[in-house]
Write a protein that holds these residues in place. Sequence first.
Motif, PDB file in Angstrom:
ATOM      1  N   ARG A 140       0.817  -1.211   0.000  1.00  0.00           N
ATOM      2  CA  ARG A 140       0.000   0.000   0.000  1.00  0.00           C
ATOM      3  C   ARG A 140       0.854   1.266   0.000  1.00  0.00           C
ATOM      4  NH1 ARG A 140      -3.956  -3.021   4.195  1.00  0.00           N
ATOM      5  NH2 ARG A 140      -5.527  -3.735   2.694  1.00  0.00           N
ATOM      6  N   SER A 141       2.160   1.102  -0.103  1.00  0.00           N
ATOM      7  CA  SER A 141       3.080   2.242  -0.093  1.00  0.00           C
ATOM      8  C   SER A 141       3.400   2.673  -1.524  1.00  0.00           C
ATOM      9  CB  SER A 141       4.369   1.854   0.625  1.00  0.00           C
ATOM     10  OG  SER A 141       5.177   1.032  -0.207  1.00  0.00           O
ATOM     11  N   PRO A 142       4.024   3.839  -1.693  1.00  0.00           N
ATOM     12  CA  PRO A 142       4.403   4.270  -3.041  1.00  0.00           C
ATOM     13  C   PRO A 142       5.397   3.330  -3.719  1.00  0.00           C
ATOM     14  CG  PRO A 142       4.416   6.130  -1.530  1.00  0.00           C
ATOM     15  CD  PRO A 142       4.256   4.909  -0.694  1.00  0.00           C
ATOM     16  N   ASP A 143       6.133   2.541  -2.929  1.00  0.00           N
ATOM     17  CA  ASP A 143       7.131   1.634  -3.489  1.00  0.00           C
ATOM     18  C   ASP A 143       6.579   0.222  -3.678  1.00  0.00           C
ATOM     19  OD1 ASP A 143       9.103   3.646  -3.455  1.00  0.00           O
ATOM     20  OD2 ASP A 143       9.534   3.234  -1.338  1.00  0.00           O
ATOM     21  N   TYR A 144       5.284   0.118  -3.922  1.00  0.00           N
ATOM     22  CA  TYR A 144       4.646  -1.197  -3.972  1.00  0.00           C
ATOM     23  C   TYR A 144       5.211  -2.088  -5.076  1.00  0.00           C
ATOM     24  CZ  TYR A 144       1.829   0.274  -8.008  1.00  0.00           C
ATOM     25  OH  TYR A 144       1.416   0.709  -9.246  1.00  0.00           O
ATOM     26  N   ARG A 145       5.598  -1.497  -6.198  1.00  0.00           N
ATOM     27  CA  ARG A 145       6.125  -2.326  -7.290  1.00  0.00           C
ATOM     28  C   ARG A 145       7.424  -3.013  -6.864  1.00  0.00           C
ATOM     29  NH1 ARG A 145       3.060  -1.561 -11.740  1.00  0.00           N
ATOM     30  NH2 ARG A 145       2.145   0.512 -12.103  1.00  0.00           N
ATOM     31  N   ASP A 146       8.328  -2.266  -6.265  1.00  0.00           N
ATOM     32  CA  ASP A 146       9.580  -2.859  -5.787  1.00  0.00           C
ATOM     33  C   ASP A 146       9.310  -3.895  -4.704  1.00  0.00           C
ATOM     34  OD1 ASP A 146      11.133  -1.352  -7.502  1.00  0.00           O
ATOM     35  OD2 ASP A 146      11.557   0.210  -6.013  1.00  0.00           O
ATOM     36  N   ALA A 147       8.356  -3.607  -3.824  1.00  0.00           N
ATOM     37  CA  ALA A 147       8.034  -4.549  -2.752  1.00  0.00           C
ATOM     38  C   ALA A 147       7.489  -5.855  -3.320  1.00  0.00           C
ATOM     39  CB  ALA A 147       7.022  -3.926  -1.799  1.00  0.00           C
ATOM     40  N   ALA A 148       6.611  -5.754  -4.300  1.00  0.00           N
ATOM     41  CA  ALA A 148       6.047  -6.960  -4.908  1.00  0.00           C
ATOM     42  C   ALA A 148       7.131  -7.762  -5.617  1.00  0.00           C
ATOM     43  CB  ALA A 148       4.936  -6.587  -5.881  1.00  0.00           C
ATOM     44  N   ARG A 149       7.993  -7.043  -6.332  1.00  0.00           N
ATOM     45  CA  ARG A 149       9.061  -7.729  -7.059  1.00  0.00           C
ATOM     46  C   ARG A 149       9.996  -8.460  -6.096  1.00  0.00           C
ATOM     47  NH1 ARG A 149      10.973  -6.841 -12.344  1.00  0.00           N
ATOM     48  NH2 ARG A 149      13.023  -7.765 -12.650  1.00  0.00           N
ATOM     49  N   GLN A 150      10.363  -7.799  -5.016  1.00  0.00           N
ATOM     50  CA  GLN A 150      11.259  -8.420  -4.040  1.00  0.00           C
ATOM     51  C   GLN A 150      10.617  -9.624  -3.360  1.00  0.00           C
ATOM     52  OE1 GLN A 150      12.536  -5.279  -1.390  1.00  0.00           O
ATOM     53  NE2 GLN A 150      13.262  -4.018  -3.105  1.00  0.00           N
ATOM     54  N   PHE A 151       9.339  -9.505  -3.016  1.00  0.00           N
ATOM     55  CA  PHE A 151       8.638 -10.615  -2.363  1.00  0.00           C
ATOM     56  C   PHE A 151       8.560 -11.824  -3.290  1.00  0.00           C
ATOM     57  CE2 PHE A 151       4.379 -12.658  -2.070  1.00  0.00           C
ATOM     58  CZ  PHE A 151       4.620 -13.415  -0.929  1.00  0.00           C
ATOM     59  N   VAL A 152       8.143 -11.615  -4.524  1.00  0.00           N
ATOM     60  CA  VAL A 152       8.005 -12.734  -5.453  1.00  0.00           C
ATOM     61  C   VAL A 152       9.367 -13.362  -5.730  1.00  0.00           C
ATOM     62  CG1 VAL A 152       7.320 -13.383  -7.795  1.00  0.00           C
ATOM     63  CG2 VAL A 152       5.904 -11.801  -6.472  1.00  0.00           C
ATOM     64  N   ALA A 153      10.385 -12.540  -5.924  1.00  0.00           N
ATOM     65  CA  ALA A 153      11.727 -13.065  -6.215  1.00  0.00           C
ATOM     66  C   ALA A 153      12.262 -13.900  -5.058  1.00  0.00           C
ATOM     67  CB  ALA A 153      12.679 -11.915  -6.517  1.00  0.00           C
ATOM     68  N   ALA A 154      11.990 -13.469  -3.832  1.00  0.00           N
ATOM     69  CA  ALA A 154      12.551 -14.153  -2.666  1.00  0.00           C
ATOM     70  C   ALA A 154      11.786 -15.421  -2.315  1.00  0.00           C
ATOM     71  CB  ALA A 154      12.550 -13.202  -1.470  1.00  0.00           C
ATOM     72  N   GLN A 155      10.477 -15.452  -2.563  1.00  0.00           N
ATOM     73  CA  GLN A 155       9.641 -16.536  -2.040  1.00  0.00           C
ATOM     74  C   GLN A 155       9.182 -17.558  -3.083  1.00  0.00           C
ATOM     75  OE1 GLN A 155       9.088 -16.877   1.208  1.00  0.00           O
ATOM     76  NE2 GLN A 155      10.192 -14.987   1.668  1.00  0.00           N
ATOM     77  N   MET A 156       9.202 -17.216  -4.347  1.00  0.00           N
ATOM     78  CA  MET A 156       8.489 -18.059  -5.309  1.00  0.00           C
ATOM     79  C   MET A 156       9.372 -18.756  -6.325  1.00  0.00           C
ATOM     80  SD  MET A 156       5.040 -15.835  -5.991  1.00  0.00           S
ATOM     81  CE  MET A 156       4.093 -15.174  -4.615  1.00  0.00           C
ATOM     82  N   PHE A 157      10.694 -18.674  -6.180  1.00  0.00           N
ATOM     83  CA  PHE A 157      11.586 -19.309  -7.132  1.00  0.00           C
ATOM     84  C   PHE A 157      12.651 -20.123  -6.405  1.00  0.00           C
ATOM     85  CE2 PHE A 157       9.902 -15.562  -9.230  1.00  0.00           C
ATOM     86  CZ  PHE A 157       9.516 -16.058 -10.465  1.00  0.00           C
ATOM     87  N   ARG A 158      13.174 -21.128  -7.100  1.00  0.00           N
ATOM     88  CA  ARG A 158      14.295 -21.926  -6.619  1.00  0.00           C
ATOM     89  C   ARG A 158      15.487 -21.647  -7.522  1.00  0.00           C
ATOM     90  NH1 ARG A 158      11.160 -22.003  -3.376  1.00  0.00           N
ATOM     91  NH2 ARG A 158      12.792 -20.674  -2.579  1.00  0.00           N
ATOM     92  N   PRO A 159      16.709 -21.961  -7.060  1.00  0.00           N
ATOM     93  CA  PRO A 159      17.903 -21.652  -7.852  1.00  0.00           C
ATOM     94  C   PRO A 159      17.903 -22.248  -9.260  1.00  0.00           C
ATOM     95  CG  PRO A 159      18.513 -22.181  -5.607  1.00  0.00           C
ATOM     96  CD  PRO A 159      17.049 -22.458  -5.708  1.00  0.00           C
ATOM     97  N   GLY A 160      17.237 -23.383  -9.451  1.00  0.00           N
ATOM     98  CA  GLY A 160      17.252 -24.018 -10.763  1.00  0.00           C
ATOM     99  C   GLY A 160      16.203 -23.509 -11.733  1.00  0.00           C
ATOM    100  N   ASP A 161      15.327 -22.603 -11.292  1.00  0.00           N
ATOM    101  CA  ASP A 161      14.277 -22.102 -12.181  1.00  0.00           C
ATOM    102  C   ASP A 161      14.880 -21.265 -13.313  1.00  0.00           C
ATOM    103  OD1 ASP A 161      12.341 -23.311 -10.647  1.00  0.00           O
ATOM    104  OD2 ASP A 161      11.768 -21.491  -9.576  1.00  0.00           O
ATOM    105  N   ASP A 162      14.233 -21.298 -14.456  1.00  0.00           N
ATOM    106  CA  ASP A 162      14.736 -20.600 -15.633  1.00  0.00           C
ATOM    107  C   ASP A 162      14.835 -19.096 -15.373  1.00  0.00           C
ATOM    108  OD1 ASP A 162      13.716 -19.096 -18.393  1.00  0.00           O
ATOM    109  OD2 ASP A 162      15.161 -20.716 -18.723  1.00  0.00           O
ATOM    110  N   PRO A 163      16.044 -18.512 -15.495  1.00  0.00           N
ATOM    111  CA  PRO A 163      16.200 -17.092 -15.140  1.00  0.00           C
ATOM    112  C   PRO A 163      15.444 -16.136 -16.057  1.00  0.00           C
ATOM    113  CG  PRO A 163      18.236 -17.977 -16.070  1.00  0.00           C
ATOM    114  CD  PRO A 163      17.327 -19.145 -15.834  1.00  0.00           C
ATOM    115  N   ALA A 164      15.347 -16.442 -17.345  1.00  0.00           N
ATOM    116  CA  ALA A 164      14.618 -15.562 -18.261  1.00  0.00           C
ATOM    117  C   ALA A 164      13.127 -15.575 -17.928  1.00  0.00           C
ATOM    118  CB  ALA A 164      14.853 -15.984 -19.706  1.00  0.00           C
ATOM    119  N   ARG A 165      12.593 -16.765 -17.644  1.00  0.00           N
ATOM    120  CA  ARG A 165      11.186 -16.852 -17.255  1.00  0.00           C
ATOM    121  C   ARG A 165      10.964 -16.097 -15.946  1.00  0.00           C
ATOM    122  NH1 ARG A 165      10.715 -21.976 -17.046  1.00  0.00           N
ATOM    123  NH2 ARG A 165       9.880 -22.263 -19.127  1.00  0.00           N
ATOM    124  N   LYS A 166      11.877 -16.234 -15.021  1.00  0.00           N
ATOM    125  CA  LYS A 166      11.764 -15.532 -13.740  1.00  0.00           C
ATOM    126  C   LYS A 166      11.660 -14.030 -13.956  1.00  0.00           C
ATOM    127  CE  LYS A 166      14.307 -14.698  -9.422  1.00  0.00           C
ATOM    128  NZ  LYS A 166      15.503 -15.078  -8.611  1.00  0.00           N
TER     129      LYS A 166
END
Length: 260
Positions: A140-166
């Motif tokens: 709900r903050s002005p930086d919501y896009r960065d917050a969403a990106r950081q959350f998804v990057a940290a929680q929803m991928f594993r090291p072997g996932d395709d980096p371009a798709r990520k």
Amino acid sequence: MPHLTRDGGKLYYEEAGSGNPPIVLIHGWCCDRTYVAPQVEHFAPAHRVVSVDLRGHGESDKPEKEYAIRGFADDVAWLCGELGITRPLVIGHSMGGATALGLAAWHPGLPAAIVMLDAPVLLPEELVSALLPQLMAAFRSPDYRDAARQFVAAQMFRPGDDPARKERILDGMSAAPQHVLASAFAAIGDFDSARALQACTVPALFIGADPLLPDLRRMRELCPTLLTGQTVGSGHFHQLEVPDQVNAMIERFLATSVRA
């Protein structure tokens, strides 16, 4: 692309194939129908397959309103009625899996069975209570896009996932309108998945990813019709990363639990 209008808002969908049982595919939070494209391609040769853009997502209208799992489920149920879809297998990824469970609970005459792909149901309470307030404040903050990106990057991928798709996923999800991103995420936290599991009487399949967060034993206690599985070598977006694993489990579920 075809659409129907409900409550003043356009709901877009795509349709492919023919055959029974029909299959309805529901994407997750801040995603769209392209996130289930491998499942459309796999199942359309033998089934009528409809993939939806939930209200607020993809090409569907994005009104300034509160979003809830009940609203998503009601929209999908209405679409099925308008399109003449009866007794479908409903497959949902992430928030879409919660929506599929909601359909089984609130519209028990509609689905023949449901599949939840790494859906946020019956998550550990300590995880929810620790993360949800912080994330909601950030979304709900002005930086919501960065917050969403950081959350998804940290929680929803594993090291072997395709980096371009990520990177494509991170770009796409963080581009969601703030009012949709924040409200739909809050809806996930508000969803009473335990009660919905108790109300689900149709065959159900939960396919987890890595890490496996829900309490599967408790899920099976609440929903005796539930079967469970887990993919190997993929994070949260396993329907894109390892579709062969996901599709094979769904095919077996169809053969043994739905058609039977």
